[in-house]
Design a protein around this motif. Structure first.
Motif, PDB file in Angstrom:
ATOM      1  N   ARG A  37       0.834  -1.217   0.000  1.00 47.11           N
ATOM      2  CA  ARG A  37       0.000   0.000   0.000  1.00 47.11           C
ATOM      3  C   ARG A  37       0.863   1.259   0.000  1.00 47.11           C
ATOM      4  N   PHE A  38       1.947   1.242   0.772  1.00 50.94           N
ATOM      5  CA  PHE A  38       2.846   2.396   0.828  1.00 50.94           C
ATOM      6  C   PHE A  38       3.444   2.666  -0.553  1.00 50.94           C
ATOM      7  N   LEU A  39       3.895   1.621  -1.230  1.00 51.61           N
ATOM      8  CA  LEU A  39       4.504   1.794  -2.551  1.00 51.61           C
ATOM      9  C   LEU A  39       3.493   2.313  -3.574  1.00 51.61           C
ATOM     10  N   ARG A  40       2.262   1.830  -3.500  1.00 54.39           N
ATOM     11  CA  ARG A  40       1.218   2.326  -4.411  1.00 54.39           C
ATOM     12  C   ARG A  40       0.964   3.811  -4.176  1.00 54.39           C
ATOM     13  N   ALA A  41       0.863   4.200  -2.905  1.00 56.96           N
ATOM     14  CA  ALA A  41       0.633   5.614  -2.575  1.00 56.96           C
ATOM     15  C   ALA A  41       1.838   6.466  -2.978  1.00 56.96           C
ATOM     16  N   LEU A  42       3.039   5.928  -2.789  1.00 58.57           N
ATOM     17  CA  LEU A  42       4.242   6.656  -3.171  1.00 58.57           C
ATOM     18  C   LEU A  42       4.261   6.910  -4.676  1.00 58.57           C
ATOM     19  N   ALA A  43       3.866   5.930  -5.464  1.00 56.56           N
ATOM     20  CA  ALA A  43       3.840   6.118  -6.922  1.00 56.56           C
ATOM     21  C   ALA A  43       2.956   7.307  -7.289  1.00 56.56           C
ATOM     22  N   LEU A  44       1.815   7.433  -6.644  1.00 60.30           N
ATOM     23  CA  LEU A  44       0.918   8.559  -6.913  1.00 60.30           C
ATOM     24  C   LEU A  44       1.559   9.875  -6.458  1.00 60.30           C
ATOM     25  N   GLU A  45       2.213   9.854  -5.303  1.00 57.79           N
ATOM     26  CA  GLU A  45       2.883  11.055  -4.794  1.00 57.79           C
ATOM     27  C   GLU A  45       4.021  11.477  -5.718  1.00 57.79           C
ATOM     28  N   VAL A  46       4.803  10.511  -6.188  1.00 56.37           N
ATOM     29  CA  VAL A  46       5.899  10.807  -7.106  1.00 56.37           C
ATOM     30  C   VAL A  46       5.337  11.388  -8.407  1.00 56.37           C
ATOM     31  N   GLY A  47       4.276  10.785  -8.917  1.00 54.85           N
ATOM     32  CA  GLY A  47       3.667  11.291 -10.140  1.00 54.85           C
ATOM     33  C   GLY A  47       3.226  12.728 -10.000  1.00 54.85           C
ATOM     34  N   SER A  48       2.619  13.046  -8.876  1.00 59.62           N
ATOM     35  CA  SER A  48       2.180  14.416  -8.621  1.00 59.62           C
ATOM     36  C   SER A  48       3.378  15.364  -8.550  1.00 59.62           C
ATOM     37  N   ALA A  49       4.444  14.934  -7.893  1.00 56.88           N
ATOM     38  CA  ALA A  49       5.649  15.763  -7.791  1.00 56.88           C
ATOM     39  C   ALA A  49       6.256  16.010  -9.172  1.00 56.88           C
ATOM     40  N   VAL A  50       6.391  14.948  -9.958  1.00 58.01           N
ATOM     41  CA  VAL A  50       6.977  15.073 -11.294  1.00 58.01           C
ATOM     42  C   VAL A  50       6.135  16.014 -12.160  1.00 58.01           C
ATOM     43  N   GLU A  51       4.823  15.838 -12.119  1.00 53.78           N
ATOM     44  CA  GLU A  51       3.939  16.663 -12.938  1.00 53.78           C
ATOM     45  C   GLU A  51       3.931  18.115 -12.478  1.00 53.78           C
ATOM     46  N   SER A  52       4.325  18.375 -11.225  1.00 57.87           N
ATOM     47  CA  SER A  52       4.400  19.737 -10.690  1.00 57.87           C
ATOM     48  C   SER A  52       5.825  20.287 -10.732  1.00 57.87           C
ATOM     49  N   ALA A  53       6.727  19.554 -11.367  1.00 57.60           N
ATOM     50  CA  ALA A  53       8.145  19.933 -11.472  1.00 57.60           C
ATOM     51  C   ALA A  53       8.800  20.082 -10.104  1.00 57.60           C
ATOM     52  N   LYS A  54       8.406  19.243  -9.162  1.00 55.03           N
ATOM     53  CA  LYS A  54       8.999  19.215  -7.826  1.00 55.03           C
ATOM     54  C   LYS A  54       9.819  17.940  -7.683  1.00 55.03           C
ATOM     55  N   PRO A  55      10.777  17.921  -6.768  1.00 51.45           N
ATOM     56  CA  PRO A  55      11.565  16.694  -6.572  1.00 51.45           C
ATOM     57  C   PRO A  55      10.733  15.603  -5.893  1.00 51.45           C
ATOM     58  N   PRO A  56      10.963  14.350  -6.271  1.00 48.51           N
ATOM     59  CA  PRO A  56      10.279  13.235  -5.601  1.00 48.51           C
ATOM     60  C   PRO A  56      10.777  13.085  -4.168  1.00 48.51           C
ATOM     61  N   PRO A  57       9.997  12.418  -3.323  1.00 50.70           N
ATOM     62  CA  PRO A  57      10.426  12.197  -1.937  1.00 50.70           C
ATOM     63  C   PRO A  57      11.659  11.291  -1.865  1.00 50.70           C
ATOM     64  N   GLY A  58      12.453  11.514  -0.851  1.00 45.40           N
ATOM     65  CA  GLY A  58      13.607  10.657  -0.602  1.00 45.40           C
ATOM     66  C   GLY A  58      14.924  11.376  -0.827  1.00 45.40           C
ATOM     67  N   LEU A  59      15.975  10.717  -0.412  1.00 45.03           N
ATOM     68  CA  LEU A  59      17.333  11.232  -0.562  1.00 45.03           C
ATOM     69  C   LEU A  59      17.860  10.813  -1.935  1.00 45.03           C
ATOM     70  N   PRO A  60      18.139  11.764  -2.833  1.00 46.01           N
ATOM     71  CA  PRO A  60      18.597  11.390  -4.175  1.00 46.01           C
ATOM     72  C   PRO A  60      20.076  11.005  -4.202  1.00 46.01           C
ATOM     73  N   MET A  61      20.392  10.038  -5.052  1.00 49.72           N
ATOM     74  CA  MET A  61      21.781   9.664  -5.312  1.00 49.72           C
ATOM     75  C   MET A  61      21.841   9.154  -6.745  1.00 49.72           C
ATOM     76  N   THR A  62      22.824   9.631  -7.488  1.00 54.11           N
ATOM     77  CA  THR A  62      22.947   9.244  -8.889  1.00 54.11           C
ATOM     78  C   THR A  62      24.046   8.200  -9.026  1.00 54.11           C
ATOM     79  N   ILE A  63      23.684   7.082  -9.643  1.00 58.81           N
ATOM     80  CA  ILE A  63      24.619   5.982  -9.875  1.00 58.81           C
ATOM     81  C   ILE A  63      24.535   5.611 -11.349  1.00 58.81           C
ATOM     82  N   ARG A  64      25.662   5.746 -12.040  1.00 55.93           N
ATOM     83  CA  ARG A  64      25.731   5.411 -13.473  1.00 55.93           C
ATOM     84  C   ARG A  64      24.635   6.098 -14.285  1.00 55.93           C
ATOM     85  N   GLY A  65      24.390   7.356 -13.991  1.00 55.80           N
ATOM     86  CA  GLY A  65      23.439   8.143 -14.752  1.00 55.80           C
ATOM     87  C   GLY A  65      21.982   7.986 -14.365  1.00 55.80           C
ATOM     88  N   VAL A  66      21.686   7.124 -13.402  1.00 54.22           N
ATOM     89  CA  VAL A  66      20.304   6.942 -12.939  1.00 54.22           C
ATOM     90  C   VAL A  66      20.197   7.517 -11.535  1.00 54.22           C
TER      91      VAL A  66
END
Length: 102
Positions: A37-66
């Motif tokens: 359930r948490f992961l499903r809700a997170l997907a919706l939250e991430v989608g809303s953030a992306v569509e609003s040009a805001k950063p997704p939740p969590g601590l970002p780290m880039t590894i090999r371009g991802v």
């Protein structure tokens, strides 16, 4: 057959899926269901953030371009890493770490 999703979804990679299965097999079905359930809700939250040009939740780290985002599950002994794929309206969970009771 379930209808195709029209919104953001969460996909677990092989390693994360195995951990979810281990939770259920170890008698922690409630924890398994909470995480799903948490992961499903997170997907919706991430989608809303992306569509609003805001950063997704969590601590970002880039590894090999991802860029991966690291996030704990509040009130549960679980944390995980996920990446964002806006073109597929999807987050992908690669690592799911469960601190199982001894």
């Amino acid at each position: 057959m379930q209808p195709a999703s029209t919104g953001w979804t969460a996909v677990t990679q092989v390693t994360a899926s195995k951990v979810l299965r281990q939770m259920r097999d170890a008698g922690h079905a409630d924890l398994h269901d909470n995480i799903v359930r948490f992961l499903r809700a997170l997907a919706l939250e991430v989608g809303s953030a992306v569509e609003s040009a805001k950063p997704p939740p969590g601590l970002p780290m880039t590894i090999r371009g991802v860029t991966w985002y690291s996030l704990p599950v509040p009130n549960d002994p679980v944390f995980f890493n996920y990446s964002v794929y806006p073109e597929q309206q999807q987050i992908r969970v690669c690592d799911l770490i469960w601190v199982a009771p001894a």
